[in-house]
Structure formats: structure tokens, C-alpha cells
Design an enzyme around this catalytic site. Structure first.
Site, mmCIF file in Angstrom:
data_model
loop_
_atom_site.group_PDB
_atom_site.id
_atom_site.type_symbol
_atom_site.label_atom_id
_atom_site.label_comp_id
_atom_site.label_asym_id
_atom_site.label_seq_id
_atom_site.Cartn_x
_atom_site.Cartn_y
_atom_site.Cartn_z
ATOM 1 N N GLU A 9 0.811 -1.293 0.005
ATOM 2 C CA GLU A 9 0.011 -0.068 0.030
ATOM 3 C C GLU A 9 0.990 1.155 0.002
ATOM 4 O O GLU A 9 0.435 2.125 -0.570
ATOM 5 C CB GLU A 9 -0.770 0.177 1.205
ATOM 6 N N ARG A 48 8.244 -12.804 0.574
ATOM 7 C CA ARG A 48 7.293 -11.558 0.599
ATOM 8 C C ARG A 48 7.895 -10.831 1.837
ATOM 9 O O ARG A 48 7.921 -9.453 2.002
ATOM 10 C CB ARG A 48 5.954 -12.037 0.825
ATOM 11 N N LEU A 77 15.418 -5.508 0.344
ATOM 12 C CA LEU A 77 14.429 -4.727 0.154
ATOM 13 C C LEU A 77 14.584 -3.794 -0.851
ATOM 14 O O LEU A 77 15.614 -3.256 -1.215
ATOM 15 C CB LEU A 77 13.692 -4.130 1.592
ATOM 16 N N GLY A 78 13.446 -3.742 -1.646
ATOM 17 C CA GLY A 78 13.242 -2.458 -2.458
ATOM 18 C C GLY A 78 14.126 -2.693 -3.998
ATOM 19 O O GLY A 78 14.439 -1.856 -4.592
ATOM 20 N N GLU A 79 14.269 -4.054 -4.186
ATOM 21 C CA GLU A 79 15.220 -4.531 -5.451
ATOM 22 C C GLU A 79 14.203 -5.391 -6.300
ATOM 23 O O GLU A 79 14.713 -6.101 -7.060
ATOM 24 C CB GLU A 79 16.239 -5.100 -5.039
ATOM 25 N N LEU A 97 1.019 -8.698 -9.490
ATOM 26 C CA LEU A 97 1.337 -8.763 -10.804
ATOM 27 C C LEU A 97 1.975 -7.717 -11.529
ATOM 28 O O LEU A 97 2.531 -7.768 -12.462
ATOM 29 C CB LEU A 97 0.855 -10.066 -11.372
ATOM 30 N N ILE A 98 1.271 -6.599 -11.181
ATOM 31 C CA ILE A 98 1.817 -5.399 -12.102
ATOM 32 C C ILE A 98 3.200 -4.981 -12.153
ATOM 33 O O ILE A 98 3.488 -4.802 -13.257
ATOM 34 C CB ILE A 98 0.673 -4.375 -11.641
ATOM 35 N N GLU A 99 3.777 -5.167 -10.979
ATOM 36 C CA GLU A 99 5.129 -4.899 -10.924
ATOM 37 C C GLU A 99 6.082 -5.756 -12.022
ATOM 38 O O GLU A 99 7.006 -5.305 -12.617
ATOM 39 C CB GLU A 99 5.721 -4.870 -9.417
#
Length: 434
Positions: A62, A274, A322-324, A349-351
Site C-alpha cells: 500500500e 515476501r 528490500l526495494g529491489e 503482478l503489475i510490477e
């Protein structure tokens, strides 16, 4: 206050010691939960203030979506000549850590108040926001009622509601009904979401699309991932297959399917859990199953230099950073979608599509039902019955490189075709405030 909300409020008040114990327990592995604990109960270290545009994004996903919306809000407010002061709230440590990157001078970040009338009242009195935007599914009865009492226009942005959540809310309609009806506006992701929200009495004004489609891959990560993928194929004849954003239980399914499936020649497996608190446990689980594991944090820095070494070989690369995710998706030929092989609703799944990484998804994608259906229709992904079927499907896909290239282009086109929701939501928010 109704009798039902009164009983709910009493239960939330009584649960405060349990919340403190939970934070202490989570803080052992995620220290972020130990920071600023009193903010959760409406006690702040800053002087009282006012004029905030308040955005609430509970967790990591989010918050990433909120980042896209916040960028559009800043642009919309600047176009109208309005001052913009962001108050950003979260419920999880990963959300708060991600949110720090969204702050500018004059912005503020605090924890979401625990949903008691007292904590909510202190929060609203202390900050006096001019507008509140809750992201996606964050409907809290006392928070909504408090905004009504304090005259704060409150909207549910990028709103979604699946059939399971609708059924749960209907069972508790005496509590959920007033909460959903208490919003000043609700902007749904899809028409199906809008219909479900309206059944709960939510004032759905419009269907604006999914803000997450506005995400653009981080350019440097994308370039590094693609370059490493080319080198792996040229120098080792390897292609990377990713188990993306796996949830608890899915690694065991993958390991079982791996044992029963014929080897996938030339495949380098990459697994990214995750939740970061599970990195160590997943590494141990995979090693106990007989796999050699190399963690992303163990890669030499020279991997990214021109002519530098490739990452050492291992049965499994574990993405413990994180963030990769842009890096991981750009490195991969195809991904198995985490959260979809157990009844957890699927991850975003959009990413993956934006990075040109087609996905094999399991049967459980109810959190992204519309995006999953659109992806399948666009040829950007495939549905499989279970993890074993996913590995069987991989054999066929990797043997047909032209089909994979077609799916890669379809994924990029699918992601690009649905952008624009962030700007539409920012304009709707400005109109609500105006």
C-alpha cells in the site's frame, strides 16, 4: 455511538496490552516495531499542528501505491496553487521504512492510531488534517467515525474489495455498514470492486483504475538486471526463473514440486520471500532440503562492474534485500507469482508486467482478480492449477523462447495500457477538498 461499535471499542481498548506485547515480540526480529510505540495510542513528540493532507498506507504494498498517488497529489496541489503538507501513517514496520523515502521537508510520518475512540480522537485533534485518504482496504470503524465527528473529509482511495472480504463484512454489517457509509467518497479500482463496495453502502463516486499500474521500473535496477541476465545467458547458458514474493507454505510446495519434476536445464532459480523476517527461515528450509543457497547480500559488489564476475553458482539464489524487486524481475525470464499457490490472494503482478516479466500464477489471485484476468487476456501470464503444474509449464515455456519473447512484450504493453489512475485519483481528491 451504537451498541455494536461500543462493544467493539471496548474490545479494542482491552486489547491494548496485547498489542504492546505483540509489538515487543515483532520487534525482536524487526526493530522498527519498537520505535515510537506511544504514537499508536495517540501520543506524539511534536507540537499540535493543522493543515495536513493525510494519507494512510498500512504496509509495504500500500505504501508503494501511496507513493505514486502522493507524487500526483503534489503535482495537482501545485497546479492549483495550494500548499501541500503530507502526514503519512502506517501500521507495519516495512510500510513505515518504505514511507520514509516519500517524505519531503515539512512532511511528517507517524503510526496509525489504534482504533479506539480515545487514540483516534487524540490523533485527529493533534494533527487536524484537512483531508484523509485511506489506501485500498483500510476501513476502521472508530477512525471513520472520528473523522465524521471532527469534520475531516475522508476517502477510500484505490479501493478494492474481494468476495471473501465482502462476505465477512456482511456478517458484521452492524459494525462495517456505518464504517463504509461514513466515507465522504470511495474511488474503486474496478467496476466489480465498486459493485461490492456499494452493497455495503459505500459512497462509490467513480471507478478510477488501479494506481499500481502507474509504477515505473526503477531505471538503474532495470538496466543492471537486464545486463546481468544477458551475461548469464551468454557466459553460462543460464536463464533465471523467479519465485516472487513467496508466502509461508509456498516454499515447501516449491521444494516438493522440484523433487518430483525433471530438472530444468540451464535454469538458475531465484527466490524472494515476501516478508523480510522470513529470509533466514527460508534459507534454512532450502538448505535442509539439500539445496545450496547463495543470498543476494553475499554477492560481491564487483558483480555490477563492467567485466566483473558473475554471482557464484548455487542451486538457489535467495533475494534477501528490500526495494529491489525491479532488479529481480528484470533479471528473470519468467516468474511464479507468490501468494497465488496458497489461498492468500496473490501478490502484485503489475510490477512484474511493468518489468517485462511474464508470470505463472496459481489458482488464488482474488486480491488482484481484475489485474490477473486482464493479464491472462493480454497474454502476459498463464494460470496453472498448482506448483507442480507450474514447473511442468516451465519446461514447455523455456523450450519455446519465441513464446517467452512474445509474452515479455505483452506484459510491458499490458502494464502501459492501464496507467493514469494516480492522476485521476489526485484530481478527485482535490475536488473533494475544494
Amino acid at each position: 455511538m451504537s451498541l455494536v461499535r461500543g462493544l467493539y471499542s471496548l474490545a479494542m481498548w482491552a486489547a491494548q496490552p496485547l498489542l504492546r506485547r505483540k509489538l515487543a515480540r515483532r520487534g525482536r526480529t524487526e526493530p522498527g516495531y519498537l520505535a515510537h510505540i506511544e504514537e499508536r495510542f495517540g501520543h506524539y513528540g511534536t507540537p499540535p499542528s493543522s493543515g495536513w493532507v493525510w494519507v494512510h498506507a498500512v504496509s509495504l504494498g500500500e505504501t508503494r501505491a501511496a507513493g505514486l498517488l502522493i507524487e500526483a497529489l503534489r503535482a495537482e496541489w501545485a497546479q492549483r496553487g495550494w500548499p501541500f503538507r503530507l502526514l503519512l501513517t502506517h501500521g507495519t514496520a516495512t510500510g513505515r521504512a518504505e514511507g520514509q523515502r516519500l517524505l519531503r521537508d515539512g512532511d511528517l510520518q507517524v503510526w496509525q492510531p489504534w482504533d479506539t475512540p480515545a487514540a483516534v480522537g487524540r490523533f485527529l485533534s493533534h494533527f487536524q488534517p484537512v483531508l484523509g485518504l485511506l489506501m485500498e482496504t483500510e476501513v476502521w470503524p472508530n477512525l471513520v467515525a472520528g473523522c465524521q465527528a471532527h469534520g475531516v473529509p475522508l476517502a477510500l482511495a484505490n479501493a478494492r474489495l474481494n468476495e471473501r472480504s465482502l462476505a465477512a463484512a456482511q456478517r458484521l454489517s452492524a459494525l462495517s455498514g456505518p464504517a463504509y457509509r461514513g466515507f465522504r467518497a470511495v474511488w474503486a479500482q474496478t467496476e466489480d470492486d465498486a459493485q461490492r463496495l456499494r452493497r455495503l453502502g459505500a459512497p462509490v463516486q467513480s471507478v478510477l483504475g488501479n494506481v499500481k499500474f502507474d509504477a515505473r521500473p526503477e531505471p538503474q535496477q532495470q538496466a543492471l538486471g537486464q545486463a546481468l541476465a544477458r551475461r548469464l545467458q551468454a557466459e553460462r547458458g543460464q536463464r533465471v526463473v523467479l519465485l516472487a514474493s513467496s508466502r509461508e507454505g509456498e516454499e515447501a510446495l516449491w521444494l516438493a514440486a522440484l523433487r518430483q519434476s525433471p530438472p530444468l536445464p540451464g535454469v538458475q532459480w531465484l527466490l524472494v520471500p515476501r516478508h523480510p523476517q522470513r529470509f533466514d527461515a527460508v534459507a534454512t528450509q532450502c538448505q535442509a532440503a539439500g539445496l545450496s543457497v547463495l543470498r543476494r547480500s553475499q554477492w560481491p559488489a564487483e558483480v555490477w562492474a563492467d567485466g566483473g564476475p558473475l554471482p557464484p553458482t548455487a542451486d538457489l539464489w535467495l533475494g534477501d534485500s528490500l526495494g529491489e524487486m525491479t532488479l529481480y524481475y528484470s533479471l528473470s525470464q519468467v516468474a511464479l507469482l507468490g501468494g497465488s499457490f496458497e489461498p492468500l490472494g496473490g501478490q502484485n503482478l503489475i510490477e512484474a508486467a511493468a518489468c517485462g516479466c511474464p508470470v505463472l500464477m496459481g489458482p488464488h489471485t482474488f486480491n488482484f482478480a481484475d489485474a490477473a484476468a486482464l493479464s491472462l487476456a493480454a497474454g502476459a501470464g498463464w494460470r496453472v492449477a498448482d506448483m507442480a503444474a507450474a514447473l511442468q509449464g516451465l519446461h514447455g515455456l523455456l523450450a519455446q523462447p519465441e513464446d517467452l519473447r512474445t509474452a515479455t512484450e505483452a506484459a510491458r504493453a499490458f502494464a502501459a495500457a492501464h496507467r493514469g489512475a494516480a492522476g485521476r485519483t489526485a484530481r478527485a481528491a482535490a475536488e473533494l477538498l475544494a
